[in-house]
Enzyme design. Structure first.
Site, short mmCIF file in Angstrom:
data_model
loop_
_atom_site.label_atom_id
_atom_site.label_comp_id
_atom_site.label_asym_id
_atom_site.label_seq_id
_atom_site.Cartn_x
_atom_site.Cartn_y
_atom_site.Cartn_z
N ARG A 82 0.82 -1.22 0.00
CA ARG A 82 0.00 0.00 0.00
C ARG A 82 0.85 1.26 0.00
O ARG A 82 0.41 2.32 -0.44
CB ARG A 82 -1.00 -0.04 1.16
CG ARG A 82 -2.11 -1.06 0.92
CD ARG A 82 -3.12 -1.07 2.05
NE ARG A 82 -2.57 -1.63 3.26
CZ ARG A 82 -2.72 -2.89 3.65
NH1 ARG A 82 -3.43 -3.72 2.93
NH2 ARG A 82 -2.18 -3.32 4.78
N GLU A 93 4.73 -10.27 14.89
CA GLU A 93 4.13 -10.77 16.13
C GLU A 93 4.52 -12.24 16.35
O GLU A 93 4.87 -12.64 17.45
CB GLU A 93 2.62 -10.61 16.03
CG GLU A 93 1.95 -10.60 17.37
CD GLU A 93 0.46 -10.32 17.24
OE1 GLU A 93 0.04 -9.81 16.18
OE2 GLU A 93 -0.25 -10.65 18.20
P1 AMP Z 1 3.82 -2.27 11.77
O1 AMP Z 1 5.02 -2.84 11.11
O2 AMP Z 1 3.40 -3.00 13.02
O3 AMP Z 1 3.94 -0.77 12.02
O4 AMP Z 1 2.61 -2.48 10.76
C1 AMP Z 1 2.44 -1.66 9.67
C2 AMP Z 1 2.10 -2.42 8.42
O5 AMP Z 1 1.11 -3.43 8.67
C3 AMP Z 1 1.53 -1.46 7.40
O6 AMP Z 1 2.14 -1.75 6.14
C4 AMP Z 1 0.04 -1.75 7.38
O7 AMP Z 1 -0.42 -1.83 6.06
C5 AMP Z 1 -0.15 -3.07 8.12
N1 AMP Z 1 -1.09 -2.96 9.27
C6 AMP Z 1 -0.76 -3.16 10.58
N2 AMP Z 1 -1.84 -3.03 11.37
C7 AMP Z 1 -2.87 -2.73 10.57
C8 AMP Z 1 -4.28 -2.43 10.79
N3 AMP Z 1 -4.83 -2.43 12.03
N4 AMP Z 1 -5.05 -2.15 9.72
C9 AMP Z 1 -4.52 -2.13 8.47
N5 AMP Z 1 -3.22 -2.40 8.19
C10 AMP Z 1 -2.41 -2.70 9.22
#
Ligand code: AMP
Length: 175
Positions: free
Chosen positions: A58, A95
């Site tokens: 995205r 995770e």
């Molecule tokens: P993080 O690495 O934990 O910051 O997660 C970010 C990535 O995971 C981004 O590329 C988002 O597209 C996806 N993502 C994580 N949590 C969500 C959520 N609640 N809704 C949509 N996309 C998410």
């Protein structure tokens, strides 16, 4: 125009307990998409950005028009095994387990001023891995821009603690 109204929340997707923030209604909305790109571009217009780096997938959709508006090129940061030429690579924790992200070794030059773009920051794991790749090439992070921040998950604080200015268009509470 309230861009937040164009985000659809899907409870328990892709698994129980996750509130998935779906940006597809915003992407499908001509004015919504345009205003999103403009709002990301505006604070960076005079920042002397040399290139915009987007995180698969995205981050590509938002990052490419941002790069075009800033008059610079777009750099793709992708999951392991997708880029054809020699890459820098970084492992990062999910995770459960870990994943790997790559960037071509010649995409960012030493001293290049880079803007990182993704749709959403949660824990900051993907953004920190992308920053690591940009820094392996000698790039200088001028900022990281997200459509959505989930501040309760701490990612934006993690970036700011590394001295990276974070821009977001909206926040959602919780994870
Ligand atoms: P993080 O690495 O934990 O910051 O997660 C970010 C990535 O995971 C981004 O590329 C988002 O597209 C996806 N993502 C994580 N949590 C969500 C959520 N609640 N809704 C949509 N996309 C998410």
């Amino acid at each position: 125009m309230d861009l937040k109204k164009l985000i659809r929340t899907i409870p328990d997707y892709p698994k129980e307990g996750i509130q998935f923030r779906d940006i597809t209604p915003l992407l499908e909305h001509p004015e919504g998409l345009g205003r999103t790109v403009e709002a990301i571009v505006a604070p960076m217009r005079d920042a002397g950005i040399d290139c915009v780096a987007g995180i698969e997938a995205r981050g590509f959709i938002i990052g490419a028009p941002v790069a075009q508006q800033l008059g610079v090129g777009f750099v793709a940061i992708r999951k392991k095994g997708k880029l054809p030429y020699t890459t820098h690579s970084v492992k990062y924790d999910l995770e459960y387990g870990s994943d790997e992200m790559e960037m071509h070794i010649d995409s960012v030059g030493a001293g290049d001023r880079v803007l990182l773009v993704d749709d959403l920051i949660a824990t900051g794991g993907s953004a920190c891995a992308a920053i690591d790749l940009i820094q392996q090439s000698g790039g200088k992070l001028m900022g990281a821009s997200f459509v959505i921040d989930l501040p309760d998950l701490g990612g934006s604080r993690r970036l700011e603690a590394q001295g990276v200015p974070v821009h977001r268009l909206m926040d959602f509470e919780g994870g």
